[in-house]
Scaffold this motif. Sequence first.
Motif, PDB file in Angstrom:
ATOM      1  N   LEU A 367       5.201   5.467  21.909  1.00 14.74           N
ATOM      2  CA  LEU A 367       5.261   4.815  20.592  1.00 14.74           C
ATOM      3  C   LEU A 367       4.813   5.793  19.496  1.00 14.74           C
ATOM      4  CD1 LEU A 367       6.017   1.944  19.576  1.00 14.74           C
ATOM      5  CD2 LEU A 367       3.590   1.594  19.238  1.00 14.74           C
ATOM      6  N   ILE A 370       7.826   8.172  18.916  1.00 16.98           N
ATOM      7  CA  ILE A 370       8.980   7.668  18.156  1.00 16.98           C
ATOM      8  C   ILE A 370       8.598   7.294  16.722  1.00 16.98           C
ATOM      9  CG2 ILE A 370      10.263   6.915  20.194  1.00 16.98           C
ATOM     10  CD1 ILE A 370       9.497   4.038  19.526  1.00 16.98           C
ATOM     11  N   ASN A 371       7.293   7.222  16.443  1.00 20.46           N
ATOM     12  CA  ASN A 371       6.862   6.995  15.066  1.00 20.46           C
ATOM     13  C   ASN A 371       6.644   8.307  14.309  1.00 20.46           C
ATOM     14  OD1 ASN A 371       6.048   4.118  13.950  1.00 20.46           O
ATOM     15  ND2 ASN A 371       5.887   4.059  16.171  1.00 20.46           N
ATOM     16  N   ASP A 373       7.557  11.615  12.416  1.00 22.38           N
ATOM     17  CA  ASP A 373       8.703  12.026  11.587  1.00 22.38           C
ATOM     18  C   ASP A 373       9.428  13.240  12.149  1.00 22.38           C
ATOM     19  OD1 ASP A 373       8.345   9.955   9.870  1.00 22.38           O
ATOM     20  OD2 ASP A 373       7.155  11.084   8.430  1.00 22.38           O
TER      21      ASP A 373
ATOM     22  N   ARG B  14      10.566   0.597   8.984  1.00 19.70           N
ATOM     23  CA  ARG B  14       9.829   1.829   8.721  1.00 19.70           C
ATOM     24  C   ARG B  14      10.405   2.594   7.535  1.00 19.70           C
ATOM     25  NH1 ARG B  14       8.271   5.084  12.291  1.00 19.70           N
ATOM     26  NH2 ARG B  14       8.466   6.889  10.968  1.00 19.70           N
ATOM     27  N   LEU B  44       1.143   3.284   9.170  1.00 18.71           N
ATOM     28  CA  LEU B  44       2.172   2.332   9.613  1.00 18.71           C
ATOM     29  C   LEU B  44       2.698   2.725  10.990  1.00 18.71           C
ATOM     30  CD1 LEU B  44       4.910   0.719   7.475  1.00 18.71           C
ATOM     31  CD2 LEU B  44       5.590   1.836   9.591  1.00 18.71           C
ATOM     32  N   VAL B  45       2.640   1.783  11.892  1.00 21.20           N
ATOM     33  CA  VAL B  45       3.201   1.993  13.232  1.00 21.20           C
ATOM     34  C   VAL B  45       4.309   0.987  13.424  1.00 21.20           C
ATOM     35  CG1 VAL B  45       2.769   1.948  15.717  1.00 21.20           C
ATOM     36  CG2 VAL B  45       0.997   2.744  14.178  1.00 21.20           C
ATOM     37  N   SER B  46       5.445   1.483  13.866  1.00 24.18           N
ATOM     38  CA  SER B  46       6.568   0.584  14.118  1.00 24.18           C
ATOM     39  C   SER B  46       6.816   0.482  15.612  1.00 24.18           C
ATOM     40  CB  SER B  46       7.814   1.138  13.428  1.00 24.18           C
ATOM     41  OG  SER B  46       8.948   0.484  13.931  1.00 24.18           O
ATOM     42  N   GLU B  48       9.507  -0.329  16.752  1.00 26.38           N
ATOM     43  CA  GLU B  48      10.904   0.076  16.882  1.00 26.38           C
ATOM     44  C   GLU B  48      11.724  -0.876  17.747  1.00 26.38           C
ATOM     45  OE1 GLU B  48      12.332   2.965  15.114  1.00 26.38           O
ATOM     46  OE2 GLU B  48      10.534   2.207  14.163  1.00 26.38           O
ATOM     47  N   HIS B  57       1.179  -3.546  21.684  1.00 29.09           N
ATOM     48  CA  HIS B  57       0.989  -2.842  20.413  1.00 29.09           C
ATOM     49  C   HIS B  57      -0.135  -3.464  19.576  1.00 29.09           C
ATOM     50  CE1 HIS B  57       4.536  -1.143  21.899  1.00 29.09           C
ATOM     51  NE2 HIS B  57       5.447  -1.798  21.201  1.00 29.09           N
TER      52      HIS B  57
END
Lengths: 382, 234
Positions: A367, A370-371, A373, B14, B44-46, B48, B57
Motif C-alpha cells: 500500500l 502504490i501510494n 508518487d 487521490r 493521504l493514504v489511498s 486504491e 487499512h
Amino acid sequence: MRIERFAYHNKALEWELCPVDFSDLTLLVGVSGVGKTQILRALLVVQSIAEGKARNGVCWDITFTTEEGVRFGWKGEYENKEHFAEPEFEILEEERSATREKPKILTESLTREGDSIVERKQDEILLRGKPTPKLTPHRSVLNLLSQEDDVAPACRAFRRILDSRQEVRYYSPMELSSFERLLARYDTLEKIQESDLHTHLKLALVYRSQRPVFEKIRERFIEIFPHVTDIKVEPRKDEDAPYFVSQFPIISIQERGVSRWIDQWRISSGMLRTILHISEMYLWPTGTVILIDEFEDSLGVNCIGVLTEDLLQQNRNLQFIITSHHPYIINNIGPKYWKLVRRERGRVFTLDASSLGLSGSSHEAFLQLINNDKYREGIETK
Amino acid sequence: MNVYFLVEGKRCERKLYPSWLAYAVPHLRRVSALSQVVADNYFLVSGEGYPSILGDHLPNAIKDVETVGVFDYLVVVLDAEEQSVAERRGEVQRAVQRSRTRLRSARLEILVQNRCLETWLLGNRRMFVRQAGSQELRRYIAHYDVHVHDPEQMPAFQGFSTHAQFHLAYLKAIFGERSMVYSKNNPGHAADASYFEQLRHRVQECPGHLATFASFVSLCERLVPPVRQPRCWV
C-alpha cells in the motif's frame, strides 16, 4: 552465475536500461509499461549474444560472478543497421544468413577480476594482448573464443540463465527412443542439472532415474495441493492418442476420489506452473539465474504463498529476477528486494526502495508503494 | 492543524482530494512521509480500491495517528455504494472500536460519499447539458434529471448492476457531451477548483442536495484556521 550489474542499450529500438544492480533476489516493481519485462528480455538478448547470435543495434555491459567465484566484466556494441528486422520476426535463422548481412560487432571487451582478457575493435581481436586470427565480426568473442581457458567460464555462465516462462510453455514431443538416449546420456542428477534440457524433460528424466529427487518434488507439490494423491511423468497409454503423444512422457496428476489421471493439458495452468517452479528449484544447478515474468500469473492463493516462501528460503545459490504486480508477493518479498522500475521516454532506470521515501507508516509495504508518487508516475514522456 | 486522510479510493480520490484541498484549505500542505508532519500538514493514504479498508487499512491508519501523535483529525473517506450512509458510518465506527490501537489523540471524521465520488460530480450544474445530443445521455436525463433533483437520491438504472456504475456512466456522458473526458485515472476538469466551487454553489443553492458533499465542505471550513482579529492598541 550471479549477475551483479547490467546496463543495456538497443539503439535500433531506442530503448536504454541504465545500470541496475541485482541481488540474489530482485523483485522488479512498477506500473505497467515501464519496462520490467523488457529488462528480463534484455538479459536474454545478451545471453543469445553469448551463444553466438548477432543482435542489431545492441550495446551491453554486464558484470557477473561465476559459480567458481570469478568476476567477469563483459561489454560490447553491435552496429545499428537501418531497417533490420528483429530476430523474432524471422522464421528460420538460415533465412537471415542467406539473404542479408548480419550486424557486426564494433567493440567488445572481456575482463576477468579486472584484468583485460579480450579487447576487440572492428576487425581486430586481442586475446591477452595478442592478435587472434581473423574471426567472423558477427559473433561475440564469448562464443568465438569459448574454448580458451580464460573465456570458457564466462561462456559457460550464460548457459545458466533460465527463462522460466518459456519453461512453462515448452512442450516438444519426441520419439521414445530419443528419450531413452537422453536417459542413458544423463544418468546422474548432476548431469541432468548441468544439461541445457527444458525443465519438463529434466522432470521426466528424474522420474525415471532419480526417484528420491522426484519424490521431493512430488511431496512439495502435494503439500501445496493436498487433494492430489500422485504425480507421474509417463507416456500416455491410450490407444487412441496420436503416436507422438503416446511416446513422450507427459506430466499427469491423480486427485483424491478421481480414478482417471489428469494429463498436463487438463491440469490447471496454476498447478502446472507450480510443478515446474518446484522442479526448477531442484533440477537446475546451483548458480542458475532464474527469470520469472509476472510471478503471480495463474497462481491461486493456495500456491502463491508457498512459492514466494520458496524464493526467499532457497539455499541452492540460485538467483531470481522476477516481476510482479501482486500485493501478496510485493508485501512478502519486502522492500529490501524491490527495484522500482521507472521510464523517461526510452530510458529506463531503477530505484531502490530506500530512495523512494516510503511513508514510514504502519500500512503494509504494498500500500505504501502504490501510494508513492515515484511508483504511480513511473512513466515520464515529456 | 494536521490531518490524516484514509481514502478507500478507486483511483480518482487521490487526484481530486489534493486538488480540492489545495483550493479549499490552502494552508494545509501535503506530505508524503509521516516523518514530515509538523504543523498544518496532511497525509493521504489511498487504499486504491484494494479490499479491506476497514479490516487492515483503518487499524494501520489509527496506529500511524497514535504513533505520530500530532494529528488533529483522522478522516476516513469511503463510498456508500449500495448501502446507506448510516450503515457505512456504523461499519467504520465498529471497525474503529475493534482496532487494537485506541484512537485517542485525534478526532474521527467519517466522510461517506453517497453513493460514490461521481455522484457528487454530477451535481455541477454548469457542466450539465439540457439539450443532450447523445441518445444515451437523453435516456439518463429522462430517468433522473440531476440538474433538478439531488444526485445522491438518484435511483438505480436498468442495465447497471450498481448505482456507482450508473453514476460513472452518467458523468462520462455529461463530460462527453462537452467533448471532455472523465475517467477514474484522469478526472480532468473535475479536479479543478472551479468544479469544486460549482458543487459548493449547488449545496448553497439547493439546500439538502449533495448532503454528503456538504459534510466535506463543512469539514474543510473547520480545517481553515479562524482569522485573527487585529489587536487594537489604544
